[in-house]
Design a protein around this motif. Structure first.
Motif, short mmCIF file in Angstrom:
data_model
loop_
_atom_site.label_atom_id
_atom_site.label_comp_id
_atom_site.label_asym_id
_atom_site.label_seq_id
_atom_site.Cartn_x
_atom_site.Cartn_y
_atom_site.Cartn_z
N ALA A 23 0.82 -1.21 0.00
CA ALA A 23 0.00 0.00 0.00
C ALA A 23 0.86 1.26 0.00
CB ALA A 23 -0.93 0.00 1.21
N TYR A 24 1.95 1.26 0.76
CA TYR A 24 2.67 2.52 0.97
C TYR A 24 3.98 2.66 0.22
CZ TYR A 24 -0.60 4.19 4.37
OH TYR A 24 -1.74 4.66 4.97
N ASN A 25 4.54 1.55 -0.29
CA ASN A 25 5.84 1.66 -0.95
C ASN A 25 5.77 2.61 -2.14
OD1 ASN A 25 8.55 0.78 -1.11
ND2 ASN A 25 8.04 -0.46 -2.90
N ASN A 26 6.82 3.37 -2.36
CA ASN A 26 6.90 4.16 -3.58
C ASN A 26 6.80 3.19 -4.74
OD1 ASN A 26 7.33 6.85 -2.55
ND2 ASN A 26 9.35 6.11 -1.86
N PHE A 27 5.81 3.39 -5.59
CA PHE A 27 5.57 2.41 -6.65
C PHE A 27 6.80 2.29 -7.53
CE2 PHE A 27 3.01 0.63 -10.23
CZ PHE A 27 2.59 -0.49 -9.54
N LYS A 28 7.17 1.06 -7.81
CA LYS A 28 8.38 0.73 -8.61
C LYS A 28 9.66 0.71 -7.76
CE LYS A 28 6.26 0.26 -12.54
NZ LYS A 28 6.00 -1.09 -13.04
N ALA A 29 9.61 1.20 -6.55
CA ALA A 29 10.77 1.03 -5.68
C ALA A 29 10.76 -0.42 -5.20
CB ALA A 29 10.70 1.98 -4.50
N PRO A 30 11.95 -0.98 -4.92
CA PRO A 30 11.99 -2.42 -4.59
C PRO A 30 11.28 -2.77 -3.29
CG PRO A 30 14.15 -1.39 -4.28
CD PRO A 30 13.28 -0.37 -4.94
N ILE A 31 10.68 -3.97 -3.29
CA ILE A 31 10.19 -4.59 -2.05
C ILE A 31 10.93 -5.90 -1.90
CG2 ILE A 31 8.23 -5.65 -0.86
CD1 ILE A 31 6.36 -3.81 -2.36
N THR A 32 11.50 -6.15 -0.74
CA THR A 32 12.06 -7.49 -0.49
C THR A 32 11.27 -8.13 0.64
OG1 THR A 32 13.73 -6.68 1.08
CG2 THR A 32 14.40 -6.83 -1.22
N VAL A 33 11.14 -9.45 0.58
CA VAL A 33 10.37 -10.17 1.58
C VAL A 33 11.24 -11.26 2.20
CG1 VAL A 33 8.25 -11.44 2.07
CG2 VAL A 33 8.30 -9.81 0.18
N ALA B 72 3.50 -8.68 -7.38
CA ALA B 72 4.16 -8.67 -8.69
C ALA B 72 3.13 -8.40 -9.79
CB ALA B 72 4.88 -9.98 -8.94
N GLU B 73 1.98 -9.05 -9.66
CA GLU B 73 0.93 -8.87 -10.67
C GLU B 73 0.44 -7.42 -10.69
OE1 GLU B 73 -1.68 -11.95 -9.30
OE2 GLU B 73 -0.30 -13.53 -9.95
N MET B 74 0.45 -6.77 -9.50
CA MET B 74 0.06 -5.36 -9.42
C MET B 74 1.10 -4.44 -10.04
SD MET B 74 -1.23 -5.27 -5.46
CE MET B 74 -1.22 -3.48 -5.26
N GLY B 75 2.30 -4.97 -10.29
CA GLY B 75 3.35 -4.16 -10.89
C GLY B 75 4.47 -3.77 -9.94
N HIS B 76 4.43 -4.26 -8.71
CA HIS B 76 5.53 -3.97 -7.77
C HIS B 76 6.81 -4.69 -8.18
CE1 HIS B 76 3.68 -1.61 -4.61
NE2 HIS B 76 2.65 -2.43 -4.55
#
Ligand SMILES: *Cc1c(COP(=O)(O)O)cnc(C)c1O
Length: 614
Positions: A123-133, A149-153
């Motif tokens: 919800a809050y990540n800058n879109f296109k900035a990386p997310i690691t889990v 990923a499907e949302m484009g993250h």
């Protein structure tokens, strides 16, 4: 003004300065923390206040990116530099929203370790900035990752074990494209150091062994997912105070990266070096812990990766880091008032000397009358010894309760007077010698369990200093007591390497506030509601373009009813029962009943910290 006071020059990172005896923000207008706190309290807010300073979040983020940028330039490094913030360090909206906003120009991302954190990141990540889990994953968490990923993250799921990889391979068959990237957490034989070192090493909780890595590569190839394998990851522990263990880990990880590339991991291009960048919490040179700078850290990472890539003839890896403590710790300061000095109640007026007193009491009275600079230390020591004897005599029945009380009062008066006398320059070293014996207890309006849980659990020290009176010598050797009724709620200090001197104040006449610094990492969410003292009132201090400040987003500490509701009490039930009990009480006057019901209603809707003074 002496900026070495309370070790500010050691832990302060130039964030604060002392001016006119007050701790001030080291910014254009240098507002003092006490003025900020007064302004907030003018709105009727009492109890402890957590101050957030977004400009200090920004300072740390800029520090990280600029140091790595410089290190890349200096070393002619081709890999990119990327960073994500691990949400477990602070998930509070008053922090996260500023962090994300500040991180936008850097493409700063988020790291998640649970379903809740991942959904928050989506919800809050800058879109296109990386997310690691990271962290243990079930099929549901993996599905959420695929949805991201499907949302484009830009998301990378880091595998902690082979069964997770199998679940990912299965999920990949069921879901749509695009798919998340896959990372593998490697188990290093190098480990960190310090109290949080358990995350690294061959026996660590996480990561794949060499044998499992090879198996993982084969599984990925067989499933046609090897192109999605882009990152290896390690995290050797938090608050790494020495650089050498990190260097070993970097070398080991660099070699694993090169080997995996050679084994056909053709899209593997990143090494995620986790968190662990430490901050200095210490207030004395003797106890200072950290032995490297960020500049050094960045140089080591870039240099070692470059050297290994060149010697093994593989592409220089993109660098990811997940530092949390370094980014968050300094942004928050807890301010709490001193409610009481333990010995404050011992005043001359309370003495009730008899016509004839036991010889020891007469002797104490003499010492008190005649104490002066040349004998202060000797008289003080005598007084403490006499008190021991008086207590023994009391147990044996030779002196009574009044004598004992007179003894207590006289000894405390002697301590106070001698500390005052010894506080001057010439005698100060003598005062230091006896500080353990004459420690004063300061009762402070906060809960250590709620606001400094790492002190309770791990004895992690946090910088503490008064916000005012810094132009007066502080002479009372102190220990700090919180308002929980738990004997663990004490921060004690010792004269050898960790003393704390506070001012001798009469808190009935003047406010005296302490600041607990560097509490922005881990403390908030680890905080416990022991005695039902909950997260304190918070306020955000924004610096404006013109250098002045603005207090925003004051969030008052939860009311008693809200706390009880959080614990799943039916609060209307509670109100109903209290109401009935008042109705069926022996009070006959309806007005009285209405009145006390009204009073209770106010208490239920207010927060539970102490109010009358602090
Ligand atoms: C906790 C954690 C971090 C953050 O560590 P800091 O010491 O706060 O920088 C980073 N990565 C992982 C995987 C973690 O578990």
């Amino acid at each position: 003004m002496n900026s070495n006071l309370y070790g500010l020059n050691i832990w302060g990172n130039s964030n604060f300065i002392i001016e006119d005896g007050e701790v001030c923000l080291n910014t254009d207008f240098k507002p003092s923390l006490i003025d900020i706190v007064k302004e907030i309290r003018n709105d009727g807010i009492k109890g402890p206040i957590l101050l957030r300073f977004p400009h200090l979040i920004k300072k740390q983020i800029v520090d990280i990116y600029s140091n790595f940028e410089r290190a890349r330039k200096d070393n002619d490094y081709n890999g990119t530099f990327n960073a994500v913030f691990p949400l477990k360090v602070n998930q509070y909206p008053g922090f996260v929203k500023h962090l994300v906003e500040i991180g936008k120009p850097f493409n700063y991302g988020l790291e998640a370790g649970s379903k809740a954190e991942l959904l928050l990141a989506m919800a809050y990540n800058n879109f296109k900035a990386p997310i690691t889990v990271n962290g243990f994953k079930d099929k549901e968490l993996i599905n959420i990752g695929f949805i991201a990923a499907e949302m484009g993250h830009d998301i990378t799921l880091t595998i902690e074990g082979l069964s997770e990889l199998e679940a990912i391979i299965e999920t990949a068959k069921e879901r749509f494209t695009p798919k998340p990237n896959i990372g593998l957490r490697i188990r290093l034989h190098s480990s960190g150091s310090g109290i949080w070192e358990k995350s690294g090493g061959i026996n660590s909780k996480f990561g794949l062994t060499a044998t499992e890595l090879i198996e993982a590569i084969n599984l990925l190839k067989d499933a046609g997912l090897i192109e999605k394998f882009t990152m290896i990851h390690f995290h050797i522990g938090s608050q790494i105070n020495e650089i050498n263990p990190l260097k070993k880990a970097l070398t080991e990880a660099g070699n694993i990266y090169a080997e995996l590339r050679k084994m056909g991991a053709k899209n593997l291009r990143a090494i995620n070096i986790g968190g662990g960048l430490s901050v200095e919490y210490s207030q004395t040179k003797e106890t200072a812990e950290k032995n490297y700078t960020l500049r050094e850290y960045a140089n080591d990472v870039v240099f070692l990766f470059k050297t290994i890539a060149e010697s093994k003839n593989v592409a220089q890896p993109d660098i990811f880091i997940e530092s949390g403590r370094y980014v968050a710790a300094s942004h928050a300061v807890l301010v709490a008032s001193v409610l009481e000095l333990f010995s404050q109640e011992y005043t001359e007026e309370k003495l009730s000397l008899k016509g004839e007193n036991p010889p020891l009491i007469t002797e104490l009275a003499y010492l008190y009358e005649n104490i002066k600079s040349s004998n202060a230390l000797e008289y003080l020591n005598d007084a403490i010894a006499h008190m021991e004897s008086i207590l023994t005599l009391f147990d044996l029945g030779y002196v009574d309760l009044i004598d004992r009380s007179n003894g207590e009062i006289l000894v405390h008066l002697i301590i106070k007077k001698s500390v005052e006398i010894l506080g001057n320059k010439l005698n100060y070293s003598n005062l230091l010698k006896i500080q353990d014996e004459v420690q004063e207890r300061y009762l402070v309006n906060f809960s250590l369990f709620q606001s400094l849980p790492d002190f309770w659990g791990l004895k992690q020290h946090f910088p503490i200093m008064p916000l005012t009176k810094l132009d007066e010598r502080a002479t009372r050797s102190a220990s700090i007591w919180d308002i929980t009724c738990d004997s663990d709620g004490e921060i004690s200090f010792n004269s050898v390497n960790n003393p704390l001197f506070l001012h001798d104040v009469d808190v009935e006449k003047e406010d005296y506030f302490l600041g607990f610094f560097m509490v922005g990492a881990y403390q908030e969410v680890l905080g416990m509601d022991h005695n039902l003292f909950v997260h304190p009132t918070e306020a955000t201090i924004m610096l404006k373009e013109d250098g002045s400040f603005e207090i925003k987003d004051i969030l008052e500490s939860q009311s008693v009813l809200d706390i009880l509701e959080d614990m799943d009490y039916d609060v209307s039930d509670i109100q109903e029962i209290l109401n009935q009990r008042i109705e069926s009480s022996n009070l006959v006057d309806e007005k009285q009943k209405k009145h006390i019901l009204g009073e209770l209603y106010l208490f239920l809707n207010d927060n539970g910290y102490l109010k009358s003074f602090g």
